[in-house]
Design an enzyme around this catalytic site. Sequence first.
Site, PDB file in Angstrom:
ATOM      1  N   LYS A 123      54.063  51.664  35.278  1.00  0.00           N
ATOM      2  CA  LYS A 123      52.973  51.605  35.879  1.00  0.00           C
ATOM      3  C   LYS A 123      51.420  52.458  36.802  1.00  0.00           C
ATOM      4  O   LYS A 123      50.736  52.510  36.703  1.00  0.00           O
ATOM      5  CB  LYS A 123      53.076  50.457  36.279  1.00  0.00           C
ATOM      6  CG  LYS A 123      52.836  49.494  35.112  1.00  0.00           C
ATOM      7  CD  LYS A 123      54.301  49.178  34.070  1.00  0.00           C
ATOM      8  CE  LYS A 123      54.079  49.771  33.211  1.00  0.00           C
ATOM      9  NZ  LYS A 123      55.399  49.282  32.464  1.00  0.00           N
TER      10      LYS A 123
ATOM     11  N   GLU B 114      75.472  51.375  44.988  1.00  0.00           N
ATOM     12  CA  GLU B 114      74.043  52.239  44.095  1.00  0.00           C
ATOM     13  C   GLU B 114      74.493  53.825  44.399  1.00  0.00           C
ATOM     14  O   GLU B 114      75.114  54.275  45.588  1.00  0.00           O
ATOM     15  CB  GLU B 114      73.043  51.980  45.070  1.00  0.00           C
ATOM     16  CG  GLU B 114      71.909  53.044  44.427  1.00  0.00           C
ATOM     17  CD  GLU B 114      71.992  52.811  42.265  1.00  0.00           C
ATOM     18  OE1 GLU B 114      71.971  51.555  41.927  1.00  0.00           O
ATOM     19  OE2 GLU B 114      72.244  53.870  41.404  1.00  0.00           O
TER      20      GLU B 114
ATOM     21  N   HIS C  81      35.508  29.249  34.464  1.00  0.00           N
ATOM     22  CA  HIS C  81      34.262  30.451  33.591  1.00  0.00           C
ATOM     23  C   HIS C  81      34.066  30.894  34.542  1.00  0.00           C
ATOM     24  O   HIS C  81      33.352  30.611  35.776  1.00  0.00           O
ATOM     25  CB  HIS C  81      33.419  28.772  32.789  1.00  0.00           C
ATOM     26  CG  HIS C  81      32.604  29.726  32.160  1.00  0.00           C
ATOM     27  ND1 HIS C  81      32.521  30.276  30.950  1.00  0.00           N
ATOM     28  CD2 HIS C  81      31.579  30.476  33.034  1.00  0.00           C
ATOM     29  CE1 HIS C  81      32.084  30.632  30.912  1.00  0.00           C
ATOM     30  NE2 HIS C  81      30.750  30.960  31.659  1.00  0.00           N
TER      31      HIS C  81
ATOM     32  N   ALA D 191      62.804  43.805  33.863  1.00  0.00           N
ATOM     33  CA  ALA D 191      63.273  43.839  35.154  1.00  0.00           C
ATOM     34  C   ALA D 191      63.023  42.432  35.205  1.00  0.00           C
ATOM     35  O   ALA D 191      64.014  41.785  36.406  1.00  0.00           O
ATOM     36  CB  ALA D 191      62.751  44.435  36.112  1.00  0.00           C
TER      37      ALA D 191
ATOM     38  N   GLY E  81      67.254  51.022  41.384  1.00  0.00           N
ATOM     39  CA  GLY E  81      67.331  50.503  39.597  1.00  0.00           C
ATOM     40  C   GLY E  81      66.837  51.782  38.883  1.00  0.00           C
ATOM     41  O   GLY E  81      65.360  51.932  39.756  1.00  0.00           O
TER      42      GLY E  81
ATOM     43  N   THR F 193      74.363  47.068  36.470  1.00  0.00           N
ATOM     44  CA  THR F 193      74.900  48.520  36.200  1.00  0.00           C
ATOM     45  C   THR F 193      73.661  49.093  35.504  1.00  0.00           C
ATOM     46  O   THR F 193      73.407  50.264  35.179  1.00  0.00           O
ATOM     47  CB  THR F 193      76.095  48.947  35.788  1.00  0.00           C
ATOM     48  OG1 THR F 193      76.701  47.791  34.819  1.00  0.00           O
ATOM     49  CG2 THR F 193      76.711  49.454  36.590  1.00  0.00           C
TER      50      THR F 193
ATOM     51  N   MET G 298      65.790  43.274  27.430  1.00  0.00           N
ATOM     52  CA  MET G 298      66.376  44.686  29.241  1.00  0.00           C
ATOM     53  C   MET G 298      64.985  44.361  29.963  1.00  0.00           C
ATOM     54  O   MET G 298      63.891  45.856  29.725  1.00  0.00           O
ATOM     55  CB  MET G 298      65.945  45.748  28.717  1.00  0.00           C
ATOM     56  CG  MET G 298      67.690  45.748  27.444  1.00  0.00           C
ATOM     57  SD  MET G 298      68.476  47.657  27.548  1.00  0.00           S
ATOM     58  CE  MET G 298      70.212  47.862  26.930  1.00  0.00           C
TER      59      MET G 298
ATOM     60  N   ARG H 250      72.716  56.215  43.208  1.00  0.00           N
ATOM     61  CA  ARG H 250      71.606  57.559  43.444  1.00  0.00           C
ATOM     62  C   ARG H 250      71.126  57.423  44.643  1.00  0.00           C
ATOM     63  O   ARG H 250      71.616  56.508  45.269  1.00  0.00           O
ATOM     64  CB  ARG H 250      70.079  56.036  42.558  1.00  0.00           C
ATOM     65  CG  ARG H 250      69.502  56.915  41.324  1.00  0.00           C
ATOM     66  CD  ARG H 250      68.879  56.012  40.752  1.00  0.00           C
ATOM     67  NE  ARG H 250      68.517  55.049  40.148  1.00  0.00           N
ATOM     68  CZ  ARG H 250      68.420  55.259  38.182  1.00  0.00           C
ATOM     69  NH1 ARG H 250      67.389  56.660  38.724  1.00  0.00           N
ATOM     70  NH2 ARG H 250      68.675  54.890  37.434  1.00  0.00           N
TER      71      ARG H 250
HETATM   72  C1  LIG Z   1      60.216  53.894  31.480  1.00  0.00           C
HETATM   73  C2  LIG Z   1      60.701  52.048  31.924  1.00  0.00           C
HETATM   74  C3  LIG Z   1      59.269  50.962  32.108  1.00  0.00           C
HETATM   75  C4  LIG Z   1      59.931  50.063  31.969  1.00  0.00           C
HETATM   76  N1  LIG Z   1      58.742  49.202  32.387  1.00  0.00           N
HETATM   77  C5  LIG Z   1      58.970  48.267  32.545  1.00  0.00           C
HETATM   78  C6  LIG Z   1      58.390  47.086  32.431  1.00  0.00           C
HETATM   79  O1  LIG Z   1      57.192  47.676  33.108  1.00  0.00           O
HETATM   80  N2  LIG Z   1      58.093  45.780  33.146  1.00  0.00           N
HETATM   81  C7  LIG Z   1      60.017  45.533  32.616  1.00  0.00           C
HETATM   82  O2  LIG Z   1      60.328  44.310  33.304  1.00  0.00           O
HETATM   83  N3  LIG Z   1      60.944  46.400  32.641  1.00  0.00           N
HETATM   84  C8  LIG Z   1      60.852  47.616  32.350  1.00  0.00           C
HETATM   85  N4  LIG Z   1      61.603  48.331  32.111  1.00  0.00           N
HETATM   86  C9  LIG Z   1      62.592  48.523  31.912  1.00  0.00           C
HETATM   87  C10 LIG Z   1      63.580  47.696  33.508  1.00  0.00           C
HETATM   88  O3  LIG Z   1      63.619  49.050  33.981  1.00  0.00           O
HETATM   89  C11 LIG Z   1      65.142  47.442  33.371  1.00  0.00           C
HETATM   90  O4  LIG Z   1      65.223  46.174  32.422  1.00  0.00           O
HETATM   91  C12 LIG Z   1      65.176  46.863  34.729  1.00  0.00           C
HETATM   92  O5  LIG Z   1      65.452  48.128  35.970  1.00  0.00           O
HETATM   93  C13 LIG Z   1      66.897  46.226  34.282  1.00  0.00           C
HETATM   94  O6  LIG Z   1      67.494  45.783  36.228  1.00  0.00           O
HETATM   95  P1  LIG Z   1      69.002  46.265  36.001  1.00  0.00           P
HETATM   96  O7  LIG Z   1      69.031  45.393  37.585  1.00  0.00           O
HETATM   97  O8  LIG Z   1      69.792  45.334  35.295  1.00  0.00           O
HETATM   98  O9  LIG Z   1      69.615  47.409  36.255  1.00  0.00           O
HETATM   99  P2  LIG Z   1      68.519  48.792  36.719  1.00  0.00           P
HETATM  100  O10 LIG Z   1      67.486  49.363  36.810  1.00  0.00           O
HETATM  101  O11 LIG Z   1      68.947  49.915  35.232  1.00  0.00           O
HETATM  102  O12 LIG Z   1      69.715  49.479  37.638  1.00  0.00           O
HETATM  103  C14 LIG Z   1      71.314  49.962  37.663  1.00  0.00           C
HETATM  104  C15 LIG Z   1      71.777  50.811  38.894  1.00  0.00           C
HETATM  105  O13 LIG Z   1      73.342  50.957  38.744  1.00  0.00           O
HETATM  106  C16 LIG Z   1      73.496  52.032  39.210  1.00  0.00           C
HETATM  107  N5  LIG Z   1      74.533  52.275  38.697  1.00  0.00           N
HETATM  108  C17 LIG Z   1      75.075  52.151  37.693  1.00  0.00           C
HETATM  109  N6  LIG Z   1      76.281  52.257  37.481  1.00  0.00           N
HETATM  110  C18 LIG Z   1      77.083  52.007  38.461  1.00  0.00           C
HETATM  111  C19 LIG Z   1      77.842  52.677  38.932  1.00  0.00           C
HETATM  112  N7  LIG Z   1      79.253  52.723  38.424  1.00  0.00           N
HETATM  113  N8  LIG Z   1      78.503  52.628  40.662  1.00  0.00           N
HETATM  114  C20 LIG Z   1      76.695  52.266  41.731  1.00  0.00           C
HETATM  115  N9  LIG Z   1      76.258  52.112  40.343  1.00  0.00           N
HETATM  116  C21 LIG Z   1      75.565  52.131  39.231  1.00  0.00           C
HETATM  117  C22 LIG Z   1      72.227  52.850  38.580  1.00  0.00           C
HETATM  118  O14 LIG Z   1      72.381  54.143  38.988  1.00  0.00           O
HETATM  119  C23 LIG Z   1      70.966  51.919  38.628  1.00  0.00           C
HETATM  120  O15 LIG Z   1      70.536  52.556  40.162  1.00  0.00           O
HETATM  121  C24 LIG Z   1      61.283  49.780  32.160  1.00  0.00           C
HETATM  122  C25 LIG Z   1      62.355  50.533  31.364  1.00  0.00           C
HETATM  123  C26 LIG Z   1      61.680  52.500  31.577  1.00  0.00           C
HETATM  124  C27 LIG Z   1      62.533  52.903  31.488  1.00  0.00           C
END
Ligand SMILES: Cc1cc2nc3c(=O)[nH]c(=O)nc-3n(C[C@H](O)[C@H](O)[C@H](O)COP(=O)(O)OP(=O)(O)OC[C@H]3O[C@@H](n4cnc5c(N)ncnc54)[C@H](O)[C@@H]3O)c2cc1C
Length: 465
Positions: free
Chosen positions: A53, A35, A444, A320, A42, A142, A318, A37
Amino acid sequence: MADTDFDLIVIGSGPGGYVAAIRAAQLGLKTACVESRETLGGTCLNVGCIPSKALLHASELFEEANHGTLAKWGVNVGKVSLDLDAMHAGRREAVDGLTGGIEFLFKKNKVEWLKGHAKFTGKDAILVAGKSYRARNYVIATGSSVTPLKGVEIDQERIVDSTGALELAKVPGHLVVIGGGVIGLELGSVWRRLGAKVTVVEFLDQILPGMDGEVRKDAARIFKKQGFEIRTSTKVTGAVAGKKGVTLTVEPAKGGDAETIEADMVLVSIGRRPNTNGLDLDKAGIKTNKQGQIEVDHDFRTGVAGIYAIGDVTPGPMLAHKAEDEGIAVAEILAGQIGIVNHEVIPSVVYTYPEIAAVGKTEEEAKAEGHEVKTGKFPMLANSRAKTNRDTDGFVKVVADARTDRVLGVHIIASVAGTMIAQAAQAMEFGATSEDIAYTCHAHPSHSEALKEAAMAVTGKPIHI
Ligand SMILES: Cc1cc2nc3c(=O)[nH]c(=O)nc-3n(C[C@H](O)[C@H](O)[C@H](O)COP(=O)(O)OP(=O)(O)OC[C@H]3O[C@@H](n4cnc5c(N)ncnc54)[C@H](O)[C@@H]3O)c2cc1C
């Protein structure tokens, strides 16, 4: 493959990556997670689901105390004022608590955190912070980041993306949200509740693309009643940020005369794109599709032996929880078990007030796929709990196959739609018919009784309407 450092290296610690890493370690695989960050979790935990939220919850409390129904219930409060710094502190506390929690879970499950940015140097090796690592298998998780809009440059001062919109130091007078999707409407709701005038500009002819037609229509009506200005079929063609604000140029989506809109701030929320840049995927032999996503098969295989991909970086919604479920499934597959995600049953929730939730097919999708469809609808106005609580906006709609009665989709607008949708998802996962839901005893008085009645309405027999 001899002499590997790990059985599995997961790249990215979002809900897809961290969950995959923990499950793999639970199943006995020597696992690391890369990671870049400062904190784990993520997009979701750091700048997505959780902080948004937190602000939605806090701003809802503010609006309820300020303009809500407290006095009607005999609860009198004095003058309500906003301490935005304290609200932001509450948001940060939620994020810190949960990201720290993932770090704890990594230690507990012996997942090693490789800090830094990962890139492939070959099919079986990656480089992180100048050090090379090898693993038997890799999971690319990612995630995604904000899609930019041509002509509207994000400066995080006057023109912000969703991350910037979580951090505003003061309530803007006029906030223009470009994009009437989930994130724009949620963050627009936050700042509207705190006092901003909010205008949503949407290219399509309706907000909430992808959702059921009736839901989109009713949601727009409710948001307008709340004070949102919604301009559909409108295209933003440019933005000029000055000291005092932003001048946006817009024109009809189908072409026509341009006009300008003056805003104090602009939020660009037109979507998200997969994070594949900087991974040197070509060195591993992995190709991306036109959308930049990594295509995978049913078992999350990329086509290159030993390299898998999950979450936002792959096609599909997309979300979580979709990423999390894929994380569990891929880890179970790698540990020699069976891992499955039913992509037909992924719920989605818009955390506005009221909430909007859906699972399965919309009526339009079901018909387009050739289903003969029967629907049942029940208004929250006729639900005793919603009526008692005075939160009567919305309805439940059940879409069922007319021949088999199997439930194909459920669509809800209700104050607690996000909680109600879980029942619908579980019913669909078990292959339920509308009759199964209609004959399940529901407590209910509860909002969930509206789902039972909507299921009863599929065969024309609801009781309370
Ligand atoms: C404002 C907002 C609100 C949201 N609200 C919701 C919600 O209420 N409910 C919901 O289901 N979804 C919500 N989402 C969407 C949700 O956040 C994403 O669908 C989810 O985080 C995707 O998970 P992921 O594990 O695929 O990737 P991510 O959570 O994007 O995590 C990927 C991680 O990989 C790391 N990374 C990337 N490339 C590299 C690399 N080469 N080397 C090392 N690290 C790397 C990044 O730094 C990141 O931390 C929201 C998104 C946003 C922006």
